[in-house]
Design an enzyme around this catalytic site. Structure first.
Site, mmCIF file in Angstrom:
data_model
loop_
_atom_site.group_PDB
_atom_site.id
_atom_site.type_symbol
_atom_site.label_atom_id
_atom_site.label_comp_id
_atom_site.label_asym_id
_atom_site.label_seq_id
_atom_site.Cartn_x
_atom_site.Cartn_y
_atom_site.Cartn_z
ATOM 1 C CE LYS A 148 32.169 36.649 -3.978
ATOM 2 N NZ LYS A 148 33.338 35.817 -3.821
ATOM 3 C CG ASN A 250 36.954 33.812 -3.758
ATOM 4 O OD1 ASN A 250 36.569 34.762 -3.074
ATOM 5 N ND2 ASN A 250 36.195 32.821 -4.346
ATOM 6 C CG HIS A 269 39.258 39.429 5.463
ATOM 7 N ND1 HIS A 269 38.810 38.214 5.351
ATOM 8 C CD2 HIS A 269 39.599 40.110 4.338
ATOM 9 C CE1 HIS A 269 38.614 37.982 3.929
ATOM 10 N NE2 HIS A 269 39.055 39.074 3.468
#
Ligand code: NAD
Ligand code: GLY
Length: 365
Positions: A148, A250, A269
């Site tokens: 990703k 996720n 994050h």
């Protein structure tokens, strides 16, 4: 004229398998490894200014000494650089430097570098090869593997990007010695996420080692990194393009991304994912999915890892709610979450009533 139908068969893809090597000291061997694997190719190192100073300039020098035609590009460290402006600047620099279809981008740095350099590699000349050399714990256990790549836009995080697998991932846990303690903790959040989502025995091990985990404990880290990468790789192999199973990765991110974005990226994050896991486990208990005792275990472990668990004060609940709705994981007709269902198992595509989120926000506004 009658309708004509021409089929375009595309199911014969080439093998894009790659190896993730976790090995203390491998950073020093990189010039030799890269030059022998890609002899005669142009190698473009992309990094941020901090990692450039610590590792990038030495790598460039050693690559050149090993005979590689190589160059180094640095951008200002931090999430604020993971945007279209920086990507465009890097793409232009590579084109001006004569990038070819067989050139290789070396993404040297944390998750910001990996996502951005990977995105540049995915788009320049419609896609060239790249290798990941992750230098934060977060990037070593999560973002460098799985392909990703992408950038942030004003609407939300990672909303522009691609699936572009690296050709190889080289992980050297000894480079974590220079990582600030807070960044090390951020990486532990993604390790906890992978265990919480997928593996009860891995979670138990984390519970045991949490109070004494140190960034210089290379042997312990090698084990944790390899286990986390192995679990992630098994998911990516089954569902590369996230049509189902991969969504488990996720966990903590739906709320986490909104926390991160609404703080103007002041909350990093990893910390945001820890806060997201805590909030999402609360929702899961309320929905009757997760036993309260498992939520308590999770909270205890996150605290032992010295990670934040409390939602920050949300000054603009509507904006936060919009950020949740803009998340890639939401679908028409409602907010879709990945939620933990116990320690080591999770459920995807769970519809969460809007009022549960509003309750959570009201308690923190
Ligand atoms: P980061 O890349 O900003 O690195 C954090 C800080 O550490 C930076 O200041 C960097 O310069 C510094 N640094 C890096 N390595 C160092 C070292 N060895 N010594 C000293 N300083 C060092 O942030 P991050 O936490 O690594 O990554 C977060 C990003 O990763 C977010 O943008 C997130 O969206 C992305 N991410 C992507 C995926 C994916 O699958 N692609 C998964 C998880 C996270
Ligand atoms: N970090 C989530 C994924 O790679 O799917």
């Amino acid at each position: 004229m009658t309708t004509q139908r021409i089929a375009v068969h595309l199911n014969q893809t080439h093998d894009r398998s790659y190896e993730v090597v976790v090995s203390p000291g491998i950073f020093a061997q990189l010039p030799g490894l890269l030059v022998s694997r890609w002899p005669g190719r142009k190698l473009f190192i992309i990094t941020d200014n901090r990692v450039g100073r610590l590792y990038g300039r030495a790598l460039l020098q050693n690559l050149r000494a090993a005979g590689a035609d190589s160059a180094l590009y640095e951008f200002k460290q931090g999430e604020q650089s993971k945007n279209a402006g920086t990507a465009y600047h890097l793409q232009t620099q590579l084109l001006r430097a004569g990038v070819k279809r067989d050139s290789i981008v070396v993404a040297l740095g944390g998750g910001v570098v990996g996502d951005l350099a990977g995105y540049v590699a995915a788009t320049v000349l419609r896609g060239i090869g790249f290798v990941q050399v992750p230098t934060t714990l977060l990037a070593q256990v999560d973002s460098s593997v799985g392909g990703k790549v992408g950038i942030d836009v004003a609407v939300g995080k990672n909303l522009i990007g691609a699936f572009h697998q690296p050709r190889a991932v080289y992980i050297d846990p000894t480079v974590l010695a220079t990582l600030p303690e807070e960044e090390f903790r951020n990486g532990l959040a993604e390790i906890a996420k992978i265990a919480l989502a997928l593996d009860p025995s891995f979670f138990r091990r984390i519970e045991q080692v949490a109070p004494k985990l140190r960034k210089k404990d290379v042997q312990q880290l090698c084990w944790l990194i390899a286990r986390a990468v192995g679990l992630k790789a098994a998911v990516v192999e089954k569902d590369e393009y996230e049509s189902g199973l991969r969504k488990v990765l996720n966990l903590g991110h739906t709320i986490g991304h909104a926390v991160e974005a609404s703080s103007g990226y002041a909350i990093k994050h990893g910390a945001a994912v820890a806060i997201g896991m805590a909030a999402e486990s609360e929702i899961s208990v309320r929905l009757g999915l997760m036993p309260e005792r498992d939520r308590v275990r999770l909270m205890k472990t996150l605290r032992a890892l010295k990670l934040p668990t409390a939602m920050p004060r949300i000054h603009k609940p509507t904006q936060f709610f919009d950020a949740l709705a803009a998340d890639k994981k939401s679908v028409a007709g409602g907010l879709q979450f990945v939620l933990p269902s116990s320690i080591g198992t999770s459920a995807i595509n769970v519809s969460v009533p809007g009022e549960y989120i509003m309750d959570l926000l009201r308690r923190h506004s």
